[in-house]
Design an enzyme around this catalytic site. Structure first.
Site, PDB file in Angstrom:
ATOM      1  N   CYS A 142       0.736  -1.193   0.015  1.00  0.00           N
ATOM      2  CA  CYS A 142      -0.044  -0.038  -0.088  1.00  0.00           C
ATOM      3  C   CYS A 142       0.919   1.191  -0.004  1.00  0.00           C
ATOM      4  CB  CYS A 142      -0.837  -0.073   1.200  1.00  0.00           C
ATOM      5  SG  CYS A 142      -1.929  -1.318   1.427  1.00  0.00           S
ATOM      6  N   CYS A 197      -3.085   8.752   5.687  1.00  0.00           N
ATOM      7  CA  CYS A 197      -1.865   8.773   6.230  1.00  0.00           C
ATOM      8  C   CYS A 197      -2.221   9.157   7.792  1.00  0.00           C
ATOM      9  CB  CYS A 197      -0.887   9.959   5.674  1.00  0.00           C
ATOM     10  SG  CYS A 197      -0.266   9.680   4.013  1.00  0.00           S
TER      11      CYS A 197
END
Lengths: 404, 139
Positions: free
Chosen positions: B37, B106
């Site tokens: 990812c 994030c």
């Protein structure tokens, strides 16, 4: 040395000052429409356009009548692929291409797929190369077009165009080549290589953006394309629209300059690229070259820096302009489809950086880049949990990740 | 896309990079994300007897925003009790770092990392020392 340093020549190139000089009068006094047949302004513009046509044609061993002006390689690819498909659909409905073409080839092919055509997307080998044998095996009596790029824009691999062209000639299938990265910079001969259509663009060869060309063979066989843009019937009816005279003049001059210094520039850029490659490989362990080790365009270096994510690496040397195959540099969050097609794991794809250099790159810039990149990689590896695990002897491929 | 000054600051001067002893019963380790990812975060906390976080460290493989989010997370958890640290929301990280929409994941990952580290710590405290030290580990 001036900062920031540009190392993204595969994306675009600066206009050479000699090219700009040539273009300027066509914005000012010589502003005429090349299609105006009845006055000096028109004649002047037409003369300039025809000179540029000659310059572009001679870069690929073609005749000037075989060059169609476009707005860039995306348009050239669209005219070549959709134009040939629509013109020859009575002959067959099968097209052969491969999975790492530029989107300007893949997307027109996918469009045709939705409109009754069958498209074979050939896989590539681990270096990103397509082989003539694969094309042969994919051919059917319905095949009307093979479209394969010359030099890949991401990993730099050069395809065996001559062999594929020879095969297409034998089977009387039209052969289109997207030569964006190689036009005028690598030796190309449409006769020797059996090319029927070839796309190129101005801004990859130190010319302006917004101009490109399509070579369309006129003899053995005479190739015809249905237009994508309809209008005044310019460019032998294949691409209507008032010609971008200053852009065309610039592209012609840019092609001429590239051809004049071709062998010298190949040598110089190869030397600088190898200096960069050696500098990085000598200092950094666990980095991998993407693309073919020798059959590659000389100005491209694509490297995966294991354990480090590409976008964060680019941030570490923000005064050097490069590009990355990492997902984070695009909106899609998917890493580069090109690198994945080469069989790279997603982790290596996320860790890739493309350096591409050119005419104005200096040795000093290369040395600066080596230092900056190495420091950034070392710093980020110290910060990388993957690097730490690898140092502890953990095989990362056996880890059960808590994917999100 | 330009980075916010705060992201650049955390990237240039990351706070609390490093590792704590994952076998220490007072240390909780969280590893979240996956290399496929494009981001993996390891966040560790060390607590005193009262369950207050006295130290925190991180290591992150990921983009600048992922590094900044985890760096900020270590700053924020320090001095908090584990229950207080569990209240940290990814939206606060987004606000503090001015993350654009494409980088919100994030901040989510950083929140997940805090939770994973605290879970690991609580597991260790609940059970005897020697429990599996990480959310992700070799097998």
């Amino acid at each position: 040395m001036k900062l920031p340093i540009y190392m993204d020549y595969n994306a675009t190139t600066p206009v050479d000052p000699r090219v700009l000089e040539e273009m300027l009068p066509y914005f000012k006094d010589r502003f005429g429409n090349a299609a105006s047949r009845n006055h000096a302004f028109g004649w002047q513009a037409e003369e300039a356009v025809e000179k540029a046509r000659e310059q572009v044609a001679s870069a690929i061993g073609a005749t000037s009548k075989e060059i169609i002006w476009t707005s860039g390689a995306t348009e050239s690819n669209n005219i070549a692929i959709k134009g040939v498909a629509n013109m020859y659909r009575d002959k067959g409905n099968h097209i052969i291409t491969n999975v790492i073409e530029h989107k300007a080839v893949i997307d027109p092919c996918k469009y045709l797929e939705q409109n009754g055509f069958r498209v074979t997307f050939l896989p590539v080998d681990k270096y990103g190369m397509v082989h003539a044998e694969q094309v042969r095996e994919a051919m059917t009596d319905q095949t009307i077009l093979v479209t394969i790029m010359h030099g890949n824009n991401e990993v730099g691999t050069i395809n065996p165009i001559g062999e594929i062209g020879k095969l297409c000639k034998e089977r009387e299938v039209l052969f289109h080549v997207d030569a964006c990265q190689t036009f005028a910079k690598q030796p190309i001969d449409v006769e020797q290589m059996g090319i029927d259509l070839l796309s190129c663009s101005g801004h990859k060869i130190y010319g302006p953006k917004g101009v490109g060309a399509l070579y369309v063979r006129r003899k053995k066989p005479r190739v015809r394309c249905e237009p994508v843009v309809h209008g005044g019937g310019h460019e032998r009816g294949m691409r209507s629209g008032t010609l971008n005279v200053p852009g065309i003049v610039g592209m012609g001059k840019a092609a001429e300059l590239c051809v004049q210094n071709q062998s010298h520039e190949i040598e110089n850029v190869t030397r600088l690229r190898n200096r960069l490659k050696d500098g990085l490989f000598n200092r950094l362990p666990e980095i991998y070259l993407n693309g073919h080790p020798t059959q590659r365009i000389p100005n491209n270096l694509n490297i995966s820096f294991l354990y480090v994510e590409g976008e964060s690496l680019m941030m570490g040397f923000s005064d050097i302009a490069v590009s990355s195959g990492s997902a984070c540099t695009s909106a899609s969050l998917e890493p580069s489809y090109v690198l994945k097609a080469l069989g790279l794991g997603d982790d290596l794809a996320h860790s890739s950086i493309r350096f591409s250099i050119g005419r104005f790159t200096t040795e000093q810039e290369i040395d600066y880049a080596i230092e900056r990149v190495c420091v950034a990689v070392e710093k980020l590896r110290e910060m990388s949990p993957l690097y730490e695990m690898a140092q502890e002897g953990i095989d990362l491929s056996t880890v059960q990740w808590a994917a999100h | 896309m330009a980075y916010s000054d705060k992201v650049v600051d955390h990237y240039e001067h990351p706070r609390n990079v490093g590792s704590l002893d994952k076998n220490d019963p007072n240390v909780g380790t969280g590893i979240v994300g996956a290399p496929e990812c494009g981001d993996v975060m390891k966040l560790q906390i060390k607590c005193d007897e009262s369950g207050r976080i006295v130290d925190a460290k991180f290591k992150t493989f990921g983009c600048g925003s992922a590094i900044a989010s985890s760096s900020l997370a270590t700053e924020w958890v320090k001095g908090k009790t584990v229950d207080e640290a569990l209240q940290i929301k990814n939206t606060e990280i987004v606000r503090e770092l001015s993350l654009p929409p494409v980088k919100i994941h994030c901040s989510v990952l950083a929140e997940d990392a805090i939770r994973a580290a605290i879970n690991d710590y609580k597991t260790k405290q609940g059970q005897s020392a020697g429990a599996h030290p990480a959310a992700a580990g070799a097998h």
